[in-house]
Write a protein that holds these residues in place. Sequence first.
Motif, PDB file in Angstrom:
ATOM      1  N   ALA A  19       0.827  -1.214   0.000  1.00  0.00           N
ATOM      2  CA  ALA A  19       0.000   0.000   0.000  1.00  0.00           C
ATOM      3  C   ALA A  19       0.860   1.264   0.000  1.00  0.00           C
ATOM      4  O   ALA A  19       0.560   2.222  -0.725  1.00  0.00           O
ATOM      5  N   ILE A  20       1.916   1.274   0.783  1.00  0.00           N
ATOM      6  CA  ILE A  20       2.812   2.436   0.822  1.00  0.00           C
ATOM      7  C   ILE A  20       3.434   2.659  -0.544  1.00  0.00           C
ATOM      8  O   ILE A  20       3.444   3.780  -1.072  1.00  0.00           O
ATOM      9  N   HIS A  23       1.046   4.017  -3.323  1.00  0.00           N
ATOM     10  CA  HIS A  23       0.824   5.458  -3.259  1.00  0.00           C
ATOM     11  C   HIS A  23       1.952   6.211  -3.978  1.00  0.00           C
ATOM     12  O   HIS A  23       1.693   7.149  -4.749  1.00  0.00           O
ATOM     13  N   HIS A  24       3.183   5.803  -3.740  1.00  0.00           N
ATOM     14  CA  HIS A  24       4.323   6.470  -4.377  1.00  0.00           C
ATOM     15  C   HIS A  24       4.332   6.247  -5.892  1.00  0.00           C
ATOM     16  O   HIS A  24       4.699   7.152  -6.647  1.00  0.00           O
ATOM     17  N   TYR A  27       1.314   8.530  -7.260  1.00  0.00           N
ATOM     18  CA  TYR A  27       1.317   9.977  -7.029  1.00  0.00           C
ATOM     19  C   TYR A  27       2.704  10.613  -6.943  1.00  0.00           C
ATOM     20  O   TYR A  27       2.791  11.837  -6.875  1.00  0.00           O
ATOM     21  N   TYR A  89      10.797   4.314   1.605  1.00  0.00           N
ATOM     22  CA  TYR A  89       9.458   4.806   1.296  1.00  0.00           C
ATOM     23  C   TYR A  89       8.695   5.001   2.602  1.00  0.00           C
ATOM     24  O   TYR A  89       8.691   4.129   3.469  1.00  0.00           O
ATOM     25  N   ARG A  91       4.958   6.152   4.431  1.00  0.00           N
ATOM     26  CA  ARG A  91       3.507   6.309   4.242  1.00  0.00           C
ATOM     27  C   ARG A  91       3.183   7.801   4.155  1.00  0.00           C
ATOM     28  O   ARG A  91       3.728   8.613   4.901  1.00  0.00           O
ATOM     29  N   ASP A  92       2.298   8.161   3.252  1.00  0.00           N
ATOM     30  CA  ASP A  92       2.017   9.566   2.965  1.00  0.00           C
ATOM     31  C   ASP A  92       1.681  10.376   4.214  1.00  0.00           C
ATOM     32  O   ASP A  92       2.181  11.473   4.409  1.00  0.00           O
ATOM     33  N   ASP A  93       0.860   9.834   5.091  1.00  0.00           N
ATOM     34  CA  ASP A  93       0.464  10.586   6.279  1.00  0.00           C
ATOM     35  C   ASP A  93       1.518  10.571   7.389  1.00  0.00           C
ATOM     36  O   ASP A  93       1.333  11.190   8.436  1.00  0.00           O
TER      37      ASP A  93
END
Length: 167
Positions: A19-20, A23-24, A27, A89, A91-93
């Motif tokens: 999942a991490i 996202h990369h 986006y 990498y 996680r976005d948050d």
Amino acid sequence: MTAPLIRSATAADIAAITAIYAHHVLYGTGTFEEVPPDQSEMAARFAQVIARGWPWLVAEIDGAVAGYAYCGQFRDRAAYRFAGEDSVYVRDDACGRGVGRALLDALIPVSCAAGFRRMFAVIGDSANRGSIALHARAGFAHCGALHAAGFKFGRWLDVVFMEKALN
């Protein structure tokens, strides 16, 4: 703010890692992949790194995976067997919470212990200031760039190379 707990990754972390990374891929420009690999592909990548005795770490915040980092051989030729390439990498948050720094700081000594004597960062997008600054703070030096090497999101992207001696 809770400091991240750094530990070796396990197969149980693959869903969070997938999942991490997805996202990369979708986006970000830190990776030039354009289609996120599925969980089975990420599991295969993980298994390949672990089978070679190379490190793969995760950072946990409040019991959840907030990022990951691993080191693999820079290129697949025997002469490169002591040259590692890191991947980090977050996680976005969890960006801006020290996760990347904690991961890279932990990855360097375990990569050295795994036999790597030099580590290279291959950073997608010369505008990726976060990754460039992260590596500079960890003692990496710029060692080159490939200009307009990739094309993603409708624009040409550079690749920045940084290096650090591990011995």
